[in-house]
Design a protein around this motif. Structure first.
Motif, short mmCIF file in Angstrom:
data_model
loop_
_atom_site.label_atom_id
_atom_site.label_comp_id
_atom_site.label_asym_id
_atom_site.label_seq_id
_atom_site.Cartn_x
_atom_site.Cartn_y
_atom_site.Cartn_z
N THR A 239 0.91 -1.34 -0.17
CA THR A 239 0.07 0.05 -0.09
C THR A 239 1.07 1.46 0.01
O THR A 239 2.09 1.25 0.30
CB THR A 239 -0.97 -0.03 1.42
OG1 THR A 239 0.02 0.09 2.63
CG2 THR A 239 -1.74 -1.23 1.36
N CYS B 197 -1.54 4.61 10.94
CA CYS B 197 -2.64 3.60 10.61
C CYS B 197 -3.43 3.74 11.90
O CYS B 197 -3.11 2.89 12.94
CB CYS B 197 -2.02 2.37 10.19
SG CYS B 197 -3.41 1.26 9.67
N CYS C 227 -6.84 2.35 11.47
CA CYS C 227 -7.88 1.56 11.29
C CYS C 227 -7.78 0.15 10.04
O CYS C 227 -8.30 -0.68 10.08
CB CYS C 227 -9.27 2.39 10.99
SG CYS C 227 -9.16 3.18 9.40
N GLU C 228 -7.25 0.79 8.91
CA GLU C 228 -7.03 -0.06 7.64
C GLU C 228 -8.27 -0.24 7.05
O GLU C 228 -8.54 -1.03 6.33
CB GLU C 228 -6.42 -1.10 8.07
CG GLU C 228 -4.76 -1.02 7.96
CD GLU C 228 -4.09 -2.44 8.05
OE1 GLU C 228 -3.27 -2.85 7.13
OE2 GLU C 228 -4.54 -3.17 9.09
N THR C 229 -9.57 0.60 7.48
CA THR C 229 -10.64 0.23 6.75
C THR C 229 -11.29 1.60 6.34
O THR C 229 -12.51 1.80 6.21
CB THR C 229 -11.61 -0.20 7.79
OG1 THR C 229 -11.63 0.62 9.03
CG2 THR C 229 -11.18 -1.60 8.33
N THR C 230 -10.34 2.64 6.10
CA THR C 230 -10.77 3.88 5.66
C THR C 230 -11.75 4.61 6.36
O THR C 230 -12.80 5.53 5.91
CB THR C 230 -11.25 3.61 4.10
OG1 THR C 230 -12.94 3.06 4.07
CG2 THR C 230 -10.49 3.05 3.02
N ASN C 231 -11.78 4.59 7.56
CA ASN C 231 -12.62 5.26 8.47
C ASN C 231 -11.94 6.29 9.36
O ASN C 231 -12.86 6.96 9.97
CB ASN C 231 -13.18 4.30 9.42
CG ASN C 231 -14.48 3.46 8.77
OD1 ASN C 231 -15.18 4.01 8.25
ND2 ASN C 231 -14.26 2.04 8.96
N CYS C 232 -10.63 6.42 9.66
CA CYS C 232 -10.02 7.39 10.41
C CYS C 232 -9.44 8.57 10.16
O CYS C 232 -9.24 9.70 10.80
CB CYS C 232 -9.27 6.53 11.39
SG CYS C 232 -7.62 6.32 10.68
N CYS D 120 -3.85 4.06 3.05
CA CYS D 120 -4.20 2.66 3.67
C CYS D 120 -4.88 2.05 2.39
O CYS D 120 -4.81 0.84 2.28
CB CYS D 120 -4.91 2.52 4.79
SG CYS D 120 -6.72 2.81 5.04
N ALA D 121 -5.59 2.85 1.56
CA ALA D 121 -6.49 2.10 0.60
C ALA D 121 -6.14 2.46 -0.89
O ALA D 121 -6.83 2.05 -1.80
CB ALA D 121 -7.84 2.72 0.75
#
Ligand code: FES
Ligand code: FES
Length: 158
Positions: free
Chosen positions: A21, A36, A38-43, A58-59
């Motif tokens: 990434t 990093c 969250c690694e889920t595109t939320n923070c 991260c995404a």
């Protein structure tokens, strides 16, 4: 695969794995302001600029940045220091973990929009999670910065 990425003005050519990434790439090159959460595109903690636009590193695959320009807070020291003191003055910098990501997005907002409304500011920063401040201090800091800008400060802002 071989990529060449301009990171904070320095061209880096490197053999990377296809699934690396952009977050991993910038960290491996010493950009520790990028975190990093969250690694889920939320923070929003992993925000970097890809060709001047904020992206969640991260995404994004590092391969997508081949031949492109990437900037992190390490490459935006002047802007970060100039704006960051308004956030600190409002006590909005508590644990500080969210700050680099929030400052990156605020810089992008100031570059794009001359006089954002509260609604625009909230919308722009909605992807930046802060567990400490409740966001009001950040909003006050942004307003104070906008006053300073109107008085002729921050020539990099619109
Ligand atoms: S680590 Fe990328 S959005 Fe949270
Ligand atoms: S100041 Fe602690 S998470 Fe924002």
């Amino acid at each position: 695969m071989i990529v060449t990425i301009s990171l904070n003005g320095k061209k880096i050519t490197e053999d990377i794995s296809a699934d690396m990434t952009l977050y991993q790439f910038v960290r491996e090159h010493g950009c520790y302001s990028v975190k990093c959460g969250c690694e889920t595109t939320n923070c929003g903690l992993c925000t970097v600029f890809l060709n001047d636009k904020p992206v969640l590193s991260c995404a994004v695959l590092a391969a997508r940045a081949d031949g492109q320009k990437v900037e992190t807070l390490e490459g935006l020291q002047k802007e970060a220091e100039e704006f960051g003191r308004f956030i600190a003055d409002q006590g909005a910098e508590q644990c500080g973990f969210c700050n680099p990501g929030m400052i990156m997005n605020a810089i992008a907002l100031f570059r794009e929009t001359a006089d954002p409304t509260d609604e625009e500011i909230r919308r722009y920063l909605a992807g930046n999670l802060c567990r400490c401040s409740g966001y009001e201090g950040q909003l006050r800091g942004i307003h104070e910065f906008m006053k300073y800008k109107k008085e002729g400060g921050a020539s990099w802002a619109k």
